[in-house]
Design an enzyme around this catalytic site. Structure first.
Site, PDB file in Angstrom:
ATOM      1  N   LYS A 106       0.857  -1.179   0.000  1.00 20.47           N
ATOM      2  CA  LYS A 106       0.000   0.000   0.000  1.00 20.47           C
ATOM      3  C   LYS A 106       0.896   1.233   0.000  1.00 20.47           C
ATOM      4  CE  LYS A 106      -3.164   2.763   2.678  1.00 20.47           C
ATOM      5  NZ  LYS A 106      -3.577   3.084   4.055  1.00 20.47           N
ATOM      6  N   GLY A 151      -7.902   9.149  10.510  1.00 16.79           N
ATOM      7  CA  GLY A 151      -8.138   9.216  11.949  1.00 16.79           C
ATOM      8  C   GLY A 151      -9.179  10.220  12.386  1.00 16.79           C
ATOM      9  N   GLY A 199     -10.908   7.811   7.469  1.00 14.81           N
ATOM     10  CA  GLY A 199     -12.037   8.650   7.825  1.00 14.81           C
ATOM     11  C   GLY A 199     -13.245   7.948   8.396  1.00 14.81           C
ATOM     12  N   THR A 241      -8.193   3.399  12.954  1.00  9.85           N
ATOM     13  CA  THR A 241      -8.530   4.180  14.141  1.00  9.85           C
ATOM     14  C   THR A 241      -9.942   3.895  14.639  1.00  9.85           C
ATOM     15  OG1 THR A 241      -7.069   5.911  13.314  1.00  9.85           O
ATOM     16  CG2 THR A 241      -8.532   6.501  15.115  1.00  9.85           C
TER      17      THR A 241
END
Length: 257
Positions: A99, A160, A187, A209
């Protein structure tokens, strides 16, 4: 079976999860298992997978049964991002699925798209299968798709932030033009955000997160698993059309007087 194909690999789960921000590797392991995720991202610059002494994530996440997705989190230059991917390939015995992130700003963690595109070109030419973190700009996403990235990963909102999908219309445009899997990255804050992404037609969602900073991370991981599955089923089922006025749920003809 409704599977997800990324590059040369096929997966049953459409939920991808990160490994940062947990209190320890044991909690990471429990959350990953509860999520059902088959792809787990690892920030090579921040997580030990054998490059140093101490607890090793691979003692808790089995790379034989889970696809480890090295990422270049924390990289702000093309050179650092490319070098990090090459290090990951060495540590993981030739693993080529990565990634790519090339960040442009420490406050928002938005990607630097010009450098991201250049880094993607270099990595693809070097034999990597590149999943790429990017803005939700349809033009930039199309360029990365055309370059040969195996998955395009537009942010839903800042990393986050937990704000969810702030611009679903851009995501829809990206989906209309895509030839590679579109995976919302960054997000997501709760299960409904993940479900919305899947209902739009996204191929998957990557999150960290939202699970790791939940009051009960393992329970949230389980919730996210269900949200991804239900959102995908809703997309495949095809939602009803929206109407301005009411529509009777039963026919009006032949009613009993």
């Amino acid at each position: 079976m409704d599977t997800l194909t990324i590059g040369s690999r096929t997966f049953n789960s459409r939920l991808l999860v990160g490994t940062g921000k947990y209190k320890d590797f044991t909690e990471t392991q429990e959350a990953v298992e509860a999520s059902g995720a088959e792809i787990v991202t690892v920030a090579i610059r921040r997580t030990n997978i054998g490059q140093e002494q101490g607890p090793n994530l691979l003692e808790f996440i089995n790379p034989n049964t889970t696809t480890i997705l090295p990422n270049t989190a924390g990289c702000y230059t093309i050179t650092d991002a490319v070098r990090t991917c090459q290090l990951a390939r060495e540590l993981l015995d030739g693993h080529d699925l990565v990634k790519l992130e090339v960040l442009g700003d420490e406050k928002t963690l938005f990607p630097n798209m010009s450098q991201t595109i250049e880094a993607a070109k270099i990595l693809i030419e070097d034999g990597f299968q590149v999943m790429v973190y990017c803005t939700d700009d349809p033009i930039a996403c199309q360029e990365l798709d055309d370059l040969g990235c195996v998955s395009i990963m537009p942010l839903a909102s800042p990393i986050g932030s937990g704000l969810g999908i702030t611009n679903p219309y851009n995501i829809q445009i990206i989906l209309e033009n895509a030839t590679k899997p579109i995976i919302v990255d960054a997000g997501v804050g709760t299960a409904s955000d993940a479900a919305i992404a899947m209902e739009l037609g996204c191929d998957g969602v990557l999150m960290n997160t939202a699970i790791a900073e939940a009051k009960k991370p393992v329970l949230m991981a389980s919730a996210m698993r269900k949200a991804i599955e239900s959102g995908r089923e809703a997309f495949l089922a095809g939602r009803m059309s929206k109407r301005l006025y009411a529509s009777k749920s039963s026919p009006g003809d032949g009613t009993i007087d």
